[in-house]
Design a protein around this motif. Structure first.
Motif, PDB file in Angstrom:
ATOM      1  N   ASP A  34       0.833  -1.194   0.000  1.00 33.47           N
ATOM      2  CA  ASP A  34       0.000   0.000   0.000  1.00 33.47           C
ATOM      3  C   ASP A  34       0.874   1.253   0.000  1.00 33.47           C
ATOM      4  O   ASP A  34       0.648   2.194  -0.771  1.00 33.47           O
ATOM      5  CB  ASP A  34      -0.913  -0.019   1.229  1.00 33.47           C
ATOM      6  N   THR A  35       1.882   1.259   0.864  1.00 33.96           N
ATOM      7  CA  THR A  35       2.807   2.396   0.937  1.00 33.96           C
ATOM      8  C   THR A  35       3.549   2.583  -0.379  1.00 33.96           C
ATOM      9  O   THR A  35       3.727   3.701  -0.875  1.00 33.96           O
ATOM     10  CB  THR A  35       3.816   2.186   2.076  1.00 33.96           C
ATOM     11  N   LYS A  36       3.978   1.456  -0.957  1.00 34.53           N
ATOM     12  CA  LYS A  36       4.723   1.516  -2.232  1.00 34.53           C
ATOM     13  C   LYS A  36       3.838   2.068  -3.347  1.00 34.53           C
ATOM     14  O   LYS A  36       4.280   2.883  -4.181  1.00 34.53           O
ATOM     15  CB  LYS A  36       5.241   0.113  -2.575  1.00 34.53           C
ATOM     16  N   CYS A  37       2.573   1.647  -3.374  1.00 33.13           N
ATOM     17  CA  CYS A  37       1.660   2.123  -4.412  1.00 33.13           C
ATOM     18  C   CYS A  37       1.355   3.615  -4.261  1.00 33.13           C
ATOM     19  O   CYS A  37       1.234   4.344  -5.253  1.00 33.13           O
ATOM     20  CB  CYS A  37       0.356   1.326  -4.376  1.00 33.13           C
ATOM     21  N   ARG A  38       1.217   4.056  -3.030  1.00 33.72           N
ATOM     22  CA  ARG A  38       0.937   5.476  -2.791  1.00 33.72           C
ATOM     23  C   ARG A  38       2.038   6.365  -3.377  1.00 33.72           C
ATOM     24  O   ARG A  38       1.762   7.447  -3.914  1.00 33.72           O
ATOM     25  CB  ARG A  38       0.808   5.744  -1.291  1.00 33.72           C
ATOM     26  N   ALA A  39       3.281   5.897  -3.243  1.00 34.38           N
ATOM     27  CA  ALA A  39       4.419   6.711  -3.677  1.00 34.38           C
ATOM     28  C   ALA A  39       4.797   6.474  -5.139  1.00 34.38           C
ATOM     29  O   ALA A  39       5.647   7.186  -5.683  1.00 34.38           O
ATOM     30  CB  ALA A  39       5.629   6.410  -2.787  1.00 34.38           C
ATOM     31  N   ALA A  40       4.170   5.497  -5.780  1.00 34.25           N
ATOM     32  CA  ALA A  40       4.581   5.114  -7.137  1.00 34.25           C
ATOM     33  C   ALA A  40       4.090   6.111  -8.177  1.00 34.25           C
ATOM     34  O   ALA A  40       3.010   6.698  -8.052  1.00 34.25           O
ATOM     35  CB  ALA A  40       4.036   3.725  -7.458  1.00 34.25           C
ATOM     36  N   PRO A  41       4.872   6.305  -9.240  1.00 37.33           N
ATOM     37  CA  PRO A  41       4.442   7.175 -10.338  1.00 37.33           C
ATOM     38  C   PRO A  41       3.360   6.494 -11.173  1.00 37.33           C
ATOM     39  O   PRO A  41       3.208   5.272 -11.142  1.00 37.33           O
ATOM     40  CB  PRO A  41       5.728   7.355 -11.144  1.00 37.33           C
ATOM     41  N   ILE A  42       2.623   7.302 -11.905  1.00 41.21           N
ATOM     42  CA  ILE A  42       1.579   6.770 -12.800  1.00 41.21           C
ATOM     43  C   ILE A  42       2.045   6.935 -14.239  1.00 41.21           C
ATOM     44  O   ILE A  42       2.429   8.028 -14.657  1.00 41.21           O
ATOM     45  CB  ILE A  42       0.242   7.499 -12.593  1.00 41.21           C
ATOM     46  N   GLU A  43       2.027   5.828 -14.975  1.00 36.94           N
ATOM     47  CA  GLU A  43       2.393   5.850 -16.386  1.00 36.94           C
ATOM     48  C   GLU A  43       1.300   5.163 -17.198  1.00 36.94           C
ATOM     49  O   GLU A  43       0.957   4.021 -16.925  1.00 36.94           O
ATOM     50  CB  GLU A  43       3.740   5.147 -16.610  1.00 36.94           C
ATOM     51  N   MET A  44       0.788   5.869 -18.160  1.00 33.50           N
ATOM     52  CA  MET A  44      -0.264   5.313 -19.025  1.00 33.50           C
ATOM     53  C   MET A  44      -1.447   4.816 -18.190  1.00 33.50           C
ATOM     54  O   MET A  44      -2.040   3.766 -18.468  1.00 33.50           O
ATOM     55  CB  MET A  44       0.292   4.166 -19.883  1.00 33.50           C
ATOM     56  N   GLY A  45      -1.796   5.559 -17.142  1.00 33.96           N
ATOM     57  CA  GLY A  45      -2.955   5.233 -16.334  1.00 33.96           C
ATOM     58  C   GLY A  45      -2.736   4.160 -15.297  1.00 33.96           C
ATOM     59  O   GLY A  45      -3.692   3.745 -14.631  1.00 33.96           O
ATOM     60  N   ARG A  46      -1.490   3.681 -15.151  1.00 31.29           N
ATOM     61  CA  ARG A  46      -1.223   2.616 -14.180  1.00 31.29           C
ATOM     62  C   ARG A  46      -0.080   2.997 -13.250  1.00 31.29           C
ATOM     63  O   ARG A  46       0.894   3.608 -13.670  1.00 31.29           O
ATOM     64  CB  ARG A  46      -0.873   1.296 -14.888  1.00 31.29           C
ATOM     65  N   LYS A  47      -0.195   2.587 -11.987  1.00 28.55           N
ATOM     66  CA  LYS A  47       0.909   2.734 -11.051  1.00 28.55           C
ATOM     67  C   LYS A  47       2.009   1.750 -11.443  1.00 28.55           C
ATOM     68  O   LYS A  47       1.726   0.636 -11.889  1.00 28.55           O
ATOM     69  CB  LYS A  47       0.443   2.404  -9.620  1.00 28.55           C
ATOM     70  N   ARG A  48       3.246   2.174 -11.265  1.00 27.28           N
ATOM     71  CA  ARG A  48       4.367   1.274 -11.562  1.00 27.28           C
ATOM     72  C   ARG A  48       5.213   1.104 -10.308  1.00 27.28           C
ATOM     73  O   ARG A  48       5.726   2.079  -9.758  1.00 27.28           O
ATOM     74  CB  ARG A  48       5.219   1.819 -12.707  1.00 27.28           C
ATOM     75  N   ILE A  49       5.325  -0.164  -9.861  1.00 21.27           N
ATOM     76  CA  ILE A  49       6.125  -0.463  -8.678  1.00 21.27           C
ATOM     77  C   ILE A  49       7.173  -1.513  -9.027  1.00 21.27           C
ATOM     78  O   ILE A  49       7.021  -2.263  -9.995  1.00 21.27           O
ATOM     79  CB  ILE A  49       5.261  -0.958  -7.493  1.00 21.27           C
ATOM     80  N   THR A  50       8.235  -1.540  -8.225  1.00 20.96           N
ATOM     81  CA  THR A  50       9.319  -2.511  -8.424  1.00 20.96           C
ATOM     82  C   THR A  50       9.553  -3.275  -7.131  1.00 20.96           C
ATOM     83  O   THR A  50       9.631  -2.684  -6.060  1.00 20.96           O
ATOM     84  CB  THR A  50      10.620  -1.800  -8.846  1.00 20.96           C
ATOM     85  N   ILE A  51       9.641  -4.596  -7.246  1.00 20.44           N
ATOM     86  CA  ILE A  51       9.982  -5.464  -6.111  1.00 20.44           C
ATOM     87  C   ILE A  51      11.186  -6.276  -6.538  1.00 20.44           C
ATOM     88  O   ILE A  51      11.061  -7.273  -7.264  1.00 20.44           O
ATOM     89  CB  ILE A  51       8.811  -6.384  -5.729  1.00 20.44           C
ATOM     90  N   ASP A  52      12.371  -5.830  -6.125  1.00 17.70           N
ATOM     91  CA  ASP A  52      13.602  -6.473  -6.605  1.00 17.70           C
ATOM     92  C   ASP A  52      14.338  -7.250  -5.518  1.00 17.70           C
ATOM     93  O   ASP A  52      15.495  -7.629  -5.696  1.00 17.70           O
ATOM     94  CB  ASP A  52      14.527  -5.447  -7.244  1.00 17.70           C
ATOM     95  N   SER A  53      13.660  -7.507  -4.396  1.00 16.54           N
ATOM     96  CA  SER A  53      14.301  -8.247  -3.298  1.00 16.54           C
ATOM     97  C   SER A  53      14.091  -9.746  -3.408  1.00 16.54           C
ATOM     98  O   SER A  53      14.823 -10.521  -2.789  1.00 16.54           O
ATOM     99  CB  SER A  53      13.760  -7.758  -1.949  1.00 16.54           C
ATOM    100  N   TRP A  54      13.064 -10.160  -4.185  1.00 15.20           N
ATOM    101  CA  TRP A  54      12.676 -11.563  -4.175  1.00 15.20           C
ATOM    102  C   TRP A  54      12.504 -12.096  -5.587  1.00 15.20           C
ATOM    103  O   TRP A  54      12.139 -11.372  -6.503  1.00 15.20           O
ATOM    104  CB  TRP A  54      11.363 -11.742  -3.393  1.00 15.20           C
TER     105      TRP A  54
END
Length: 242
Positions: free
Chosen positions: A51-71
């Motif tokens: 939830d926190t990650k989505c709140r801070a994520a940028p919006i591109e082409m109408g969608r939030k973009r998040i990255t999970i690179d730990s797993w």
């Protein structure tokens, strides 16, 4: 926030580009990366960190973009599917190492229901490694190593975790729940308090089932010097005491 288990199966829209409003890029450099089309209403409900990650994520082409690179994305695929309602882990064919990683991911993302489901899976893996009759000490050493690993994955302040752990002892032959010689020394050296707790609790259950309330108050010496000649479980005659 922090839903423990999905009550509705949303697998029909899982990773469906048409309905998604989040694109998650998941993976590690060594295992490769993969993108998932997800939904904020689902992943933000199940995981406060997401939830926190989505709140801070940028919006591109109408969608939030998040990255999970730990797993690894293969583990995250299980996590996402859990959120969307695929709550049966039995078909995932994870080994103990995989389950351990899954538990860590569930903890990091605070997906509580998944963590405990994975712990049950770990217990099943451990109990499936219980040796059959006439096995060597090496086979039993492998089982105890597995059991100790599973114990290390638990939170002993969580009563549900404790209940799950009891299954490690419930399927174990009573004659193997013994603390003597090399095994006792090894437990001391490994400092596995959880396993010691399970062993003592298992003995406690045996006592409750085999001794009446009055006899439970007797000293160990008095009980072991009992002249009972039959097994309290099946009534088979016991060998004469020396």
């Amino acid at each position: 926030m922090g839903a423990s288990q999905s009550n509705t199966n949303f697998m029909k829209i899982y990773n469906n580009k048409e309905f998604s409003d989040v694109i998650a890029t998941v993976g590690t450099p060594s295992k490769g990366k993969k993108s998932y089309h997800l939904h904020q209403a689902i992943i933000r409900t199940f995981s406060e960190p997401l939830d926190t990650k989505c709140r801070a994520a940028p919006i591109e082409m109408g969608r939030k973009r998040i990255t999970i690179d730990s797993w690894d994305h293969t583990i995250m695929d299980i996590v996402f599917r859990w959120m969307y309602g695929q709550n049966d882990l039995s078909g995932q064919q994870l080994d103990l190492s995989g389950v351990t990683i899954l538990i860590k991911v569930a903890q990091e993302l605070e997906v509580e229901g998944l963590r405990q489901a994975a712990l049950k899976n770990a217990v099943n893996i451990a109990t499936s490694s219980i040796p059959t009759m006439h096995c060597t000490d090496e086979h039993w050493a492998t089982y105890w190593n597995t059991a100790e690993t599973v114990c290390g994955l638990t939170n002993m302040k969580n009563f549900e975790d404790i209940d799950i752990l009891f299954e490690l002892m419930e399927k174990l032959p009573i004659d193997k729940i013994q603390l003597y010689g090399a095994r006792f020394k090894r437990l001391e050296e490994s400092d596995i308090e959880r396993l010691m707790f399970l062993v003592s609790a298992a003995f406690g259950k045996i006592v409750e089932k085999t001794l009446c309330m009055n006899c439970q108050k007797l000293s160990v010496g008095e009980v072991t010097r009992s002249d009972s000649s039959r097994c309290s479980c099946c009534s088979t005659p016991l060998p004469a005491s020396k």
